[in-house]
Design an enzyme around this catalytic site. Structure first.
Site, mmCIF file in Angstrom:
data_model
loop_
_atom_site.group_PDB
_atom_site.id
_atom_site.type_symbol
_atom_site.label_atom_id
_atom_site.label_comp_id
_atom_site.label_asym_id
_atom_site.label_seq_id
_atom_site.Cartn_x
_atom_site.Cartn_y
_atom_site.Cartn_z
ATOM 1 N N GLU A 116 33.620 -36.901 -120.928
ATOM 2 C CA GLU A 116 33.639 -36.675 -122.786
ATOM 3 C C GLU A 116 32.916 -37.879 -123.645
ATOM 4 O O GLU A 116 33.148 -38.362 -123.941
ATOM 5 C CB GLU A 116 34.725 -36.070 -123.021
ATOM 6 C CG GLU A 116 35.298 -35.030 -121.978
ATOM 7 C CD GLU A 116 36.565 -34.265 -122.822
ATOM 8 O OE1 GLU A 116 37.235 -35.076 -123.819
ATOM 9 O OE2 GLU A 116 37.169 -33.525 -122.171
ATOM 10 N N GLU B 175 38.016 -29.789 -117.073
ATOM 11 C CA GLU B 175 39.339 -29.407 -117.670
ATOM 12 C C GLU B 175 39.482 -27.761 -118.630
ATOM 13 O O GLU B 175 37.755 -27.936 -119.212
ATOM 14 C CB GLU B 175 39.292 -30.892 -118.972
ATOM 15 C CG GLU B 175 39.866 -31.831 -118.109
ATOM 16 C CD GLU B 175 39.993 -33.086 -119.286
ATOM 17 O OE1 GLU B 175 39.644 -32.336 -119.964
ATOM 18 O OE2 GLU B 175 39.738 -34.095 -119.055
HETATM 19 O O1 IFM Z 1 44.044 -34.940 -123.296
HETATM 20 C C1 IFM Z 1 42.733 -34.670 -123.496
HETATM 21 C C2 IFM Z 1 41.457 -35.772 -122.683
HETATM 22 O O2 IFM Z 1 41.477 -36.683 -121.772
HETATM 23 C C3 IFM Z 1 40.133 -35.356 -122.923
HETATM 24 N N1 IFM Z 1 40.445 -33.787 -122.739
HETATM 25 C C4 IFM Z 1 40.649 -33.255 -123.398
HETATM 26 C C5 IFM Z 1 41.999 -33.238 -123.721
HETATM 27 C C6 IFM Z 1 42.827 -33.138 -124.140
HETATM 28 O O3 IFM Z 1 42.571 -33.224 -125.492
#
Ligand code: IFM
Length: 473
Positions: free
Chosen positions: A177, A373
Protein backbone atom coordinates in the site's frame (compact mmCIF):
# COMPACT_ATOMS: atom_id res chain seq x y z
CA UNK A 1 -12.87 -21.61 -14.20
CA UNK A 2 -15.33 -21.88 -11.36
CA UNK A 3 -18.35 -24.04 -10.87
CA UNK A 4 -21.34 -24.34 -8.65
CA UNK A 5 -22.50 -27.68 -7.34
CA UNK A 6 -24.45 -28.98 -4.39
CA UNK A 7 -22.85 -29.45 -0.99
CA UNK A 8 -24.17 -32.95 -0.45
CA UNK A 9 -23.50 -32.76 3.28
CA UNK A 10 -26.01 -30.00 3.85
CA UNK A 11 -27.79 -30.01 0.50
CA UNK A 12 -27.06 -26.48 -0.69
CA UNK A 13 -25.27 -24.88 -3.54
CA UNK A 14 -21.52 -24.30 -3.34
CA UNK A 15 -19.51 -21.76 -5.28
CA UNK A 16 -16.25 -23.52 -6.12
CA UNK A 17 -12.93 -21.75 -6.56
CA UNK A 18 -10.32 -22.81 -9.15
CA UNK A 19 -8.42 -25.96 -8.11
CA UNK A 20 -5.08 -24.29 -7.31
CA UNK A 21 -6.56 -21.17 -5.68
CA UNK A 22 -4.15 -19.94 -3.00
CA UNK A 23 -5.75 -19.57 0.43
CA UNK A 24 -3.99 -17.71 3.18
CA UNK A 25 -3.96 -15.04 5.83
CA UNK A 26 -1.77 -11.97 6.15
CA UNK A 27 0.03 -9.99 8.83
CA UNK A 28 2.76 -7.34 8.99
CA UNK A 29 5.91 -7.25 11.08
CA UNK A 30 5.33 -4.11 13.14
CA UNK A 31 1.73 -5.08 13.81
CA UNK A 32 2.48 -8.46 15.37
CA UNK A 33 6.12 -9.05 16.21
CA UNK A 34 6.73 -6.97 19.34
CA UNK A 35 10.35 -7.41 20.49
CA UNK A 36 11.14 -4.02 19.05
CA UNK A 37 14.43 -3.61 20.89
CA UNK A 38 15.96 -7.07 20.72
CA UNK A 39 18.59 -8.76 18.56
CA UNK A 40 19.92 -5.49 17.18
CA UNK A 41 16.69 -4.19 15.61
CA UNK A 42 16.92 -0.48 14.87
CA UNK A 43 14.07 1.96 15.49
CA UNK A 44 11.51 2.46 12.74
CA UNK A 45 9.35 5.47 11.97
CA UNK A 46 6.45 3.68 13.67
CA UNK A 47 8.42 3.34 16.95
CA UNK A 48 9.06 7.07 16.84
CA UNK A 49 5.51 7.96 15.84
CA UNK A 50 3.89 5.72 18.48
CA UNK A 51 6.16 7.20 21.15
CA UNK A 52 4.94 10.69 20.26
CA UNK A 53 2.04 11.66 22.54
CA UNK A 54 -1.32 11.93 20.79
CA UNK A 55 -0.39 10.05 17.62
CA UNK A 56 -1.70 6.56 18.42
CA UNK A 57 -4.93 5.81 20.26
CA UNK A 58 -4.42 4.91 23.89
CA UNK A 59 -0.70 5.70 23.61
CA UNK A 60 -0.28 2.16 22.23
CA UNK A 61 3.07 1.12 20.78
CA UNK A 62 4.56 -1.87 18.97
CA UNK A 63 4.99 -3.59 22.34
CA UNK A 64 4.01 -6.25 23.02
CA UNK A 65 1.80 -6.60 19.94
CA UNK A 66 1.30 -10.36 19.55
CA UNK A 67 4.78 -11.23 20.78
CA UNK A 68 5.01 -13.14 17.52
CA UNK A 69 8.81 -12.78 17.48
CA UNK A 70 8.89 -15.31 20.31
CA UNK A 71 5.64 -17.16 19.60
CA UNK A 72 6.01 -17.65 15.84
CA UNK A 73 6.17 -21.45 16.12
CA UNK A 74 2.84 -21.77 17.92
CA UNK A 75 1.35 -19.21 15.51
CA UNK A 76 2.45 -21.37 12.59
CA UNK A 77 0.74 -24.34 14.23
CA UNK A 78 -2.49 -22.33 14.33
CA UNK A 79 -2.09 -21.58 10.62
CA UNK A 80 -1.59 -25.27 9.92
CA UNK A 81 -4.65 -26.19 11.99
CA UNK A 82 -6.68 -23.69 9.94
CA UNK A 83 -5.44 -25.37 6.77
CA UNK A 84 -3.82 -22.22 5.38
CA UNK A 85 -1.88 -22.98 2.23
CA UNK A 86 0.06 -19.70 2.34
CA UNK A 87 1.05 -17.04 4.84
CA UNK A 88 1.71 -13.45 3.83
CA UNK A 89 4.02 -11.71 6.31
CA UNK A 90 6.40 -8.80 6.12
CA UNK A 91 10.09 -8.57 6.86
CA UNK A 92 11.07 -5.74 9.18
CA UNK A 93 13.70 -3.72 7.36
CA UNK A 94 15.07 -2.32 10.66
CA UNK A 95 15.67 -5.87 11.93
CA UNK A 96 17.70 -6.73 8.85
CA UNK A 97 19.44 -3.38 8.30
CA UNK A 98 19.00 -1.45 11.54
CA UNK A 99 19.86 1.90 9.96
CA UNK A 100 18.44 1.11 6.53
CA UNK A 101 21.85 0.82 4.94
CA UNK A 102 25.11 -0.97 5.40
CA UNK A 103 25.76 -4.25 7.11
CA UNK A 104 23.10 -6.85 7.77
CA UNK A 105 22.10 -7.75 11.31
CA UNK A 106 22.37 -11.56 11.23
CA UNK A 107 20.09 -12.01 14.24
CA UNK A 108 17.31 -10.19 12.39
CA UNK A 109 17.65 -12.40 9.33
CA UNK A 110 17.83 -15.45 11.58
CA UNK A 111 14.31 -14.74 12.84
CA UNK A 112 12.96 -14.91 9.30
CA UNK A 113 14.97 -18.09 8.72
CA UNK A 114 13.22 -19.65 11.70
CA UNK A 115 9.80 -18.43 10.61
CA UNK A 116 10.20 -19.57 6.99
CA UNK A 117 11.57 -22.96 8.02
CA UNK A 118 8.63 -23.46 10.37
CA UNK A 119 6.15 -22.53 7.63
CA UNK A 120 7.75 -24.91 5.15
CA UNK A 121 7.85 -27.69 7.74
CA UNK A 122 4.06 -27.30 7.98
CA UNK A 123 3.55 -27.19 4.23
CA UNK A 124 2.64 -23.48 4.23
CA UNK A 125 3.93 -21.33 1.38
CA UNK A 126 5.72 -18.18 2.58
CA UNK A 127 4.73 -14.96 0.79
CA UNK A 128 7.15 -12.26 1.89
CA UNK A 129 6.45 -8.52 1.77
CA UNK A 130 9.61 -6.45 1.97
CA UNK A 131 8.08 -3.21 3.22
CA UNK A 132 4.94 -2.81 5.28
CA UNK A 133 5.52 0.74 6.54
CA UNK A 134 8.32 0.28 9.11
CA UNK A 135 10.99 2.48 7.51
CA UNK A 136 14.24 2.57 9.49
CA UNK A 137 14.19 5.86 11.40
CA UNK A 138 17.74 6.64 10.27
CA UNK A 139 16.48 6.87 6.69
CA UNK A 140 13.60 9.13 7.69
CA UNK A 141 16.14 11.38 9.40
CA UNK A 142 17.66 11.84 5.91
CA UNK A 143 14.34 12.63 4.27
CA UNK A 144 12.60 9.26 4.20
CA UNK A 145 10.56 8.51 1.09
CA UNK A 146 10.75 12.18 0.06
CA UNK A 147 14.44 11.52 -0.55
CA UNK A 148 15.34 9.68 -3.75
CA UNK A 149 18.16 7.81 -2.05
CA UNK A 150 15.61 5.83 -0.01
CA UNK A 151 14.50 4.12 -3.24
CA UNK A 152 18.07 2.95 -3.82
CA UNK A 153 18.47 1.86 -0.20
CA UNK A 154 15.22 -0.11 -0.53
CA UNK A 155 16.42 -1.92 -3.65
CA UNK A 156 19.67 -2.80 -1.89
CA UNK A 157 17.81 -4.14 1.15
CA UNK A 158 15.40 -6.09 -1.10
CA UNK A 159 18.29 -7.71 -2.95
CA UNK A 160 20.04 -8.82 0.20
CA UNK A 161 16.88 -10.11 1.90
CA UNK A 162 15.92 -11.96 -1.28
CA UNK A 163 19.41 -13.43 -1.65
CA UNK A 164 19.26 -14.74 1.90
CA UNK A 165 15.83 -16.38 1.66
CA UNK A 166 15.75 -17.19 -2.07
CA UNK A 167 16.34 -20.88 -1.51
CA UNK A 168 13.05 -21.10 0.45
CA UNK A 169 10.84 -18.11 -0.46
CA UNK A 170 9.70 -17.93 -4.07
CA UNK A 171 6.91 -15.35 -3.80
CA UNK A 172 7.82 -11.75 -3.05
CA UNK A 173 6.01 -8.46 -2.71
CA UNK A 174 7.95 -5.22 -2.62
CA UNK A 175 5.67 -2.65 -0.96
CA UNK A 176 2.39 -2.84 0.87
CA UNK A 177 0.00 0.00 0.00
CA UNK A 178 2.42 2.74 -1.10
CA UNK A 179 -0.58 5.10 -1.25
CA UNK A 180 -0.76 4.94 2.55
CA UNK A 181 2.98 5.42 2.99
CA UNK A 182 2.88 8.49 0.76
CA UNK A 183 -0.45 10.17 1.46
CA UNK A 184 -1.10 9.21 5.09
CA UNK A 185 2.56 9.40 6.10
CA UNK A 186 3.52 12.65 4.33
CA UNK A 187 0.17 14.14 3.27
CA UNK A 188 -2.31 14.07 6.14
CA UNK A 189 0.25 12.96 8.72
CA UNK A 190 -2.06 10.46 10.41
CA UNK A 191 0.53 7.75 9.87
CA UNK A 192 4.28 7.76 10.51
CA UNK A 193 6.30 9.85 10.00
CA UNK A 194 3.35 12.19 10.60
CA UNK A 195 4.19 15.01 8.20
CA UNK A 196 1.80 17.36 6.45
CA UNK A 197 3.52 18.09 3.16
CA UNK A 198 1.19 17.54 0.18
CA UNK A 199 3.91 17.99 -2.40
CA UNK A 200 6.22 15.73 -0.40
CA UNK A 201 3.49 13.07 -0.46
CA UNK A 202 3.53 13.03 -4.25
CA UNK A 203 7.32 12.96 -4.34
CA UNK A 204 7.23 10.10 -1.86
CA UNK A 205 4.76 8.24 -4.10
CA UNK A 206 7.25 8.44 -6.96
CA UNK A 207 10.18 7.33 -4.82
CA UNK A 208 8.15 4.42 -3.47
CA UNK A 209 7.29 3.30 -7.00
CA UNK A 210 10.89 3.79 -8.07
CA UNK A 211 12.08 1.74 -5.10
CA UNK A 212 9.59 -0.97 -6.07
CA UNK A 213 10.81 -1.12 -9.68
CA UNK A 214 14.50 -1.06 -8.74
CA UNK A 215 13.89 -3.78 -6.15
CA UNK A 216 12.10 -6.06 -8.64
CA UNK A 217 14.93 -5.56 -11.12
CA UNK A 218 17.58 -6.32 -8.53
CA UNK A 219 15.81 -9.41 -7.18
CA UNK A 220 14.81 -10.79 -10.57
CA UNK A 221 18.33 -10.48 -11.96
CA UNK A 222 19.52 -12.93 -9.30
CA UNK A 223 16.40 -15.08 -8.95
CA UNK A 224 15.61 -18.57 -10.18
CA UNK A 225 13.01 -18.58 -12.96
CA UNK A 226 10.19 -19.75 -10.69
CA UNK A 227 10.36 -16.72 -8.38
CA UNK A 228 7.38 -14.38 -8.54
CA UNK A 229 7.45 -10.64 -7.83
CA UNK A 230 4.57 -8.31 -7.11
CA UNK A 231 3.37 -5.06 -5.62
CA UNK A 232 0.37 -4.69 -3.27
CA UNK A 233 -1.94 -1.70 -3.76
CA UNK A 234 -4.95 -0.50 -1.82
CA UNK A 235 -7.09 0.47 -4.76
CA UNK A 236 -10.38 2.17 -4.27
CA UNK A 237 -13.76 1.25 -5.60
CA UNK A 238 -15.40 4.64 -6.05
CA UNK A 239 -19.16 5.01 -5.47
CA UNK A 240 -21.27 7.98 -6.60
CA UNK A 241 -24.99 8.53 -6.15
CA UNK A 242 -25.67 9.89 -9.62
CA UNK A 243 -24.33 9.00 -13.02
CA UNK A 244 -23.95 12.56 -14.28
CA UNK A 245 -21.00 14.59 -15.48
CA UNK A 246 -20.10 16.25 -12.18
CA UNK A 247 -20.28 13.00 -10.22
CA UNK A 248 -18.28 11.17 -12.85
CA UNK A 249 -15.65 13.93 -12.73
CA UNK A 250 -15.41 13.66 -8.94
CA UNK A 251 -15.04 9.88 -9.17
CA UNK A 252 -12.40 10.25 -11.87
CA UNK A 253 -10.29 12.55 -9.67
CA UNK A 254 -10.34 10.10 -6.79
CA UNK A 255 -9.60 7.24 -9.14
CA UNK A 256 -6.69 9.29 -10.47
CA UNK A 257 -5.09 10.01 -7.14
CA UNK A 258 -5.51 6.59 -5.58
CA UNK A 259 -5.61 4.15 -8.48
CA UNK A 260 -4.23 5.54 -11.74
CA UNK A 261 -1.35 7.36 -10.03
CA UNK A 262 -0.02 3.85 -9.36
CA UNK A 263 -1.54 1.68 -12.09
CA UNK A 264 -0.56 3.91 -15.02
CA UNK A 265 3.18 4.13 -14.35
CA UNK A 266 3.26 0.41 -13.49
CA UNK A 267 1.76 -0.27 -16.90
CA UNK A 268 4.36 1.94 -18.58
CA UNK A 269 1.97 4.85 -19.23
CA UNK A 270 3.70 7.31 -16.90
CA UNK A 271 1.81 9.52 -14.46
CA UNK A 272 -1.74 10.44 -15.53
CA UNK A 273 -1.93 13.87 -17.18
CA UNK A 274 -5.08 14.81 -15.26
CA UNK A 275 -3.42 14.05 -11.90
CA UNK A 276 -0.37 16.10 -12.90
CA UNK A 277 -2.69 18.97 -13.86
CA UNK A 278 -4.73 18.75 -10.64
CA UNK A 279 -1.60 18.83 -8.49
CA UNK A 280 0.24 21.44 -10.55
CA UNK A 281 -0.48 24.18 -8.00
CA UNK A 282 1.97 22.45 -5.68
CA UNK A 283 4.76 23.18 -8.10
CA UNK A 284 5.98 20.58 -10.51
CA UNK A 285 6.48 17.66 -8.12
CA UNK A 286 7.11 15.42 -11.12
CA UNK A 287 10.50 17.11 -11.47
CA UNK A 288 11.66 14.34 -9.12
CA UNK A 289 11.07 11.93 -12.01
CA UNK A 290 14.47 11.51 -13.70
CA UNK A 291 15.43 9.93 -16.99
CA UNK A 292 14.99 6.18 -16.76
CA UNK A 293 12.76 6.26 -13.69
CA UNK A 294 9.54 5.45 -15.51
CA UNK A 295 11.17 2.46 -17.19
CA UNK A 296 12.27 1.24 -13.77
CA UNK A 297 8.78 1.70 -12.29
CA UNK A 298 7.31 -0.27 -15.20
CA UNK A 299 9.59 -3.27 -14.58
CA UNK A 300 7.27 -6.23 -15.23
CA UNK A 301 5.64 -7.91 -12.25
CA UNK A 302 4.09 -11.36 -12.13
CA UNK A 303 0.92 -10.48 -10.25
CA UNK A 304 -0.70 -7.51 -8.56
CA UNK A 305 -1.83 -7.68 -4.94
CA UNK A 306 -5.17 -6.04 -4.22
CA UNK A 307 -6.20 -4.94 -0.74
CA UNK A 308 -9.89 -4.11 -0.39
CA UNK A 309 -11.97 -3.23 2.65
CA UNK A 310 -14.59 -0.62 1.85
CA UNK A 311 -15.91 1.56 -0.97
CA UNK A 312 -15.01 5.24 -1.33
CA UNK A 313 -18.11 7.46 -1.61
CA UNK A 314 -17.63 10.75 -3.37
CA UNK A 315 -19.68 13.62 -4.76
CA UNK A 316 -18.95 17.00 -6.32
CA UNK A 317 -18.07 19.43 -3.54
CA UNK A 318 -20.66 22.08 -2.75
CA UNK A 319 -20.34 25.15 -4.97
CA UNK A 320 -17.67 27.49 -3.68
CA UNK A 321 -15.60 24.84 -1.91
CA UNK A 322 -12.14 25.28 -3.33
CA UNK A 323 -9.92 23.32 -0.97
CA UNK A 324 -8.28 20.08 -1.97
CA UNK A 325 -9.73 18.30 1.03
CA UNK A 326 -7.30 16.09 2.89
CA UNK A 327 -5.29 15.21 -0.23
CA UNK A 328 -3.78 17.47 -2.84
CA UNK A 329 -5.42 16.83 -6.18
CA UNK A 330 -9.01 16.47 -5.02
CA UNK A 331 -10.18 20.02 -5.50
CA UNK A 332 -13.93 20.11 -5.99
CA UNK A 333 -14.43 16.64 -4.56
CA UNK A 334 -16.36 15.82 -1.40
CA UNK A 335 -15.42 12.57 0.32
CA UNK A 336 -18.68 11.34 1.83
CA UNK A 337 -19.12 9.46 5.09
CA UNK A 338 -19.95 5.77 5.00
CA UNK A 339 -23.57 4.80 4.83
CA UNK A 340 -25.69 1.72 5.40
CA UNK A 341 -24.03 -1.27 7.03
CA UNK A 342 -20.67 -0.52 8.63
CA UNK A 343 -18.07 -2.56 10.52
CA UNK A 344 -17.13 -1.95 14.13
CA UNK A 345 -14.46 0.41 12.81
CA UNK A 346 -17.16 2.37 10.99
CA UNK A 347 -16.07 1.24 7.52
CA UNK A 348 -18.87 0.78 5.01
CA UNK A 349 -19.58 -2.82 4.02
CA UNK A 350 -20.07 -3.25 0.26
CA UNK A 351 -19.04 -6.60 -1.21
CA UNK A 352 -20.47 -5.64 -4.60
CA UNK A 353 -17.94 -2.80 -4.80
CA UNK A 354 -15.23 -5.44 -4.36
CA UNK A 355 -16.46 -7.40 -7.39
CA UNK A 356 -16.63 -4.16 -9.37
CA UNK A 357 -13.05 -3.29 -8.42
CA UNK A 358 -11.75 -6.74 -9.37
CA UNK A 359 -13.61 -6.61 -12.68
CA UNK A 360 -12.18 -3.19 -13.48
CA UNK A 361 -8.67 -4.41 -12.63
CA UNK A 362 -9.28 -7.53 -14.68
CA UNK A 363 -9.84 -5.24 -17.67
CA UNK A 364 -7.01 -2.78 -16.95
CA UNK A 365 -4.20 -4.82 -15.41
CA UNK A 366 -2.34 -7.26 -17.66
CA UNK A 367 -1.20 -9.63 -14.88
CA UNK A 368 -3.11 -11.98 -12.55
CA UNK A 369 -4.54 -10.57 -9.33
CA UNK A 370 -4.22 -11.86 -5.78
CA UNK A 371 -6.40 -10.54 -2.98
CA UNK A 372 -3.64 -9.84 -0.49
CA UNK A 373 -5.85 -8.28 2.21
CA UNK A 374 -9.53 -8.23 2.98
CA UNK A 375 -11.21 -8.20 6.35
CA UNK A 376 -13.13 -6.28 8.97
CA UNK A 377 -12.75 -4.99 12.52
CA UNK A 378 -15.47 -5.66 15.08
CA UNK A 379 -15.59 -5.72 18.85
CA UNK A 380 -15.11 -9.32 20.01
CA UNK A 381 -16.11 -11.14 23.15
CA UNK A 382 -14.40 -14.31 24.30
CA UNK A 383 -16.97 -16.49 26.05
CA UNK A 384 -16.49 -20.11 27.00
CA UNK A 385 -13.27 -20.27 25.01
CA UNK A 386 -14.97 -19.16 21.79
CA UNK A 387 -15.44 -15.94 19.82
CA UNK A 388 -18.71 -15.84 17.87
CA UNK A 389 -17.79 -12.99 15.59
CA UNK A 390 -20.91 -12.99 13.47
CA UNK A 391 -20.24 -9.62 11.82
CA UNK A 392 -16.74 -10.57 10.69
CA UNK A 393 -17.92 -14.00 9.53
CA UNK A 394 -20.66 -12.49 7.39
CA UNK A 395 -18.22 -9.95 5.97
CA UNK A 396 -15.77 -12.74 5.13
CA UNK A 397 -18.31 -14.97 3.41
CA UNK A 398 -19.94 -12.12 1.49
CA UNK A 399 -16.56 -10.90 0.26
CA UNK A 400 -15.51 -14.41 -0.74
CA UNK A 401 -18.70 -14.60 -2.80
CA UNK A 402 -17.69 -11.27 -4.31
CA UNK A 403 -14.31 -12.72 -5.32
CA UNK A 404 -16.02 -15.77 -6.73
CA UNK A 405 -18.36 -13.56 -8.76
CA UNK A 406 -15.38 -11.74 -10.28
CA UNK A 407 -13.68 -15.03 -11.16
CA UNK A 408 -16.93 -16.34 -12.65
CA UNK A 409 -16.95 -13.24 -14.87
CA UNK A 410 -13.51 -14.06 -16.14
CA UNK A 411 -11.19 -12.10 -13.83
CA UNK A 412 -7.92 -13.94 -13.19
CA UNK A 413 -7.80 -13.92 -9.37
CA UNK A 414 -5.31 -16.47 -8.07
CA UNK A 415 -5.64 -16.25 -4.29
CA UNK A 416 -7.21 -14.73 -1.20
CA UNK A 417 -5.46 -13.70 2.02
CA UNK A 418 -7.64 -12.77 4.97
CA UNK A 419 -6.59 -9.71 6.93
CA UNK A 420 -5.59 -10.61 9.45
CA UNK A 421 -4.39 -13.87 10.91
CA UNK A 422 -4.14 -12.27 14.35
CA UNK A 423 -5.66 -9.27 16.08
CA UNK A 424 -2.85 -6.75 16.03
CA UNK A 425 -1.56 -3.17 16.28
CA UNK A 426 -3.90 -1.28 13.98
CA UNK A 427 -1.59 1.70 13.36
CA UNK A 428 -3.07 5.01 14.56
CA UNK A 429 -5.95 3.08 16.18
CA UNK A 430 -3.51 1.08 18.32
CA UNK A 431 -4.99 -2.12 19.74
CA UNK A 432 -8.53 -0.71 19.73
CA UNK A 433 -9.50 -2.41 16.46
CA UNK A 434 -9.44 -6.16 15.98
CA UNK A 435 -9.19 -7.53 12.44
CA UNK A 436 -7.99 -11.03 13.36
CA UNK A 437 -9.61 -14.33 12.50
CA UNK A 438 -7.73 -15.39 15.63
CA UNK A 439 -8.33 -13.45 18.84
CA UNK A 440 -5.31 -12.29 20.83
CA UNK A 441 -5.56 -11.51 24.53
CA UNK A 442 -2.76 -8.97 24.73
CA UNK A 443 -2.32 -9.40 28.50
CA UNK A 444 -1.88 -13.18 28.42
CA UNK A 445 -1.05 -13.67 24.73
CA UNK A 446 -3.63 -16.47 24.60
CA UNK A 447 -4.92 -17.09 21.07
CA UNK A 448 -8.52 -18.15 20.35
CA UNK A 449 -9.62 -19.03 16.83
CA UNK A 450 -12.77 -17.02 16.10
CA UNK A 451 -15.80 -18.29 14.25
CA UNK A 452 -14.53 -16.40 11.20
CA UNK A 453 -11.29 -18.39 11.43
CA UNK A 454 -13.17 -21.69 11.58
CA UNK A 455 -15.27 -20.45 8.68
CA UNK A 456 -12.22 -19.69 6.55
CA UNK A 457 -10.88 -23.14 7.44
CA UNK A 458 -14.14 -24.68 6.20
CA UNK A 459 -13.99 -22.70 2.97
CA UNK A 460 -10.40 -23.82 2.41
CA UNK A 461 -11.29 -27.49 3.07
CA UNK A 462 -14.06 -27.39 0.46
CA UNK A 463 -12.30 -24.88 -1.81
CA UNK A 464 -15.76 -23.36 -1.99
CA UNK A 465 -18.10 -20.95 -0.31
CA UNK A 466 -21.84 -21.59 0.07
CA UNK A 467 -24.00 -19.63 -2.36
CA UNK A 468 -26.22 -18.60 0.54
CA UNK A 469 -26.09 -18.56 4.31
CA UNK A 470 -23.07 -18.29 6.58
CA UNK A 471 -22.83 -21.75 8.08
CA UNK A 472 -19.58 -23.01 6.62
CA UNK A 473 -17.98 -24.65 9.66
O1 IFM B 1 -3.97 -3.13 9.25
C1 IFM B 1 -3.95 -2.59 7.98
C2 IFM B 1 -2.80 -3.17 7.17
O2 IFM B 1 -1.60 -2.97 7.80
C3 IFM B 1 -2.75 -2.50 5.83
N1 IFM B 1 -4.02 -2.58 5.16
C4 IFM B 1 -5.18 -2.19 5.90
C5 IFM B 1 -5.23 -2.89 7.24
C6 IFM B 1 -6.48 -2.46 8.03
O3 IFM B 1 -6.46 -1.09 8.26
Amino acid sequence: MTATDPDTRVGRELLRFPPDFLWGAATAAFQIEGATAVDGRGPSIWDTFAATPGKVAGGDTGEPACDHYRRYASDVRIMADLGLRAYRFSLAWPRIQPTGAGPVEPRGLAFYDRLVDELLAHGIQPVATLYHWDLPQALEDRGGWRDRDTAHRFAEYAALAHAHLADRVRTWTTLNEPWCSAFLGYGTGVHAPGLVDPRGALEAAHHLLLGHGLAVRAMRSAAPADHRFSLVLNLCSVRVDHDDETHRAAAHKVDGLQNRLFLDPLAGRGYPEDVLAETAWLGDWSRVVRAGDLEAVATPIDWLGVNYYSPTRVAPAPAGQVTDGPFAGLRGVALLPPRGEVTGFGWEVDARAFTDLLERLGRDVPVPLVVTENGSAFVDVVAGGAVLDTGRTRYLVDHLRAVHAAIARGVDVRGYFAWSLLDNFEWAAGYSQRFGIVHVDYATQVRTVKRSGHTLAGVIRRNAVPASGYDVV
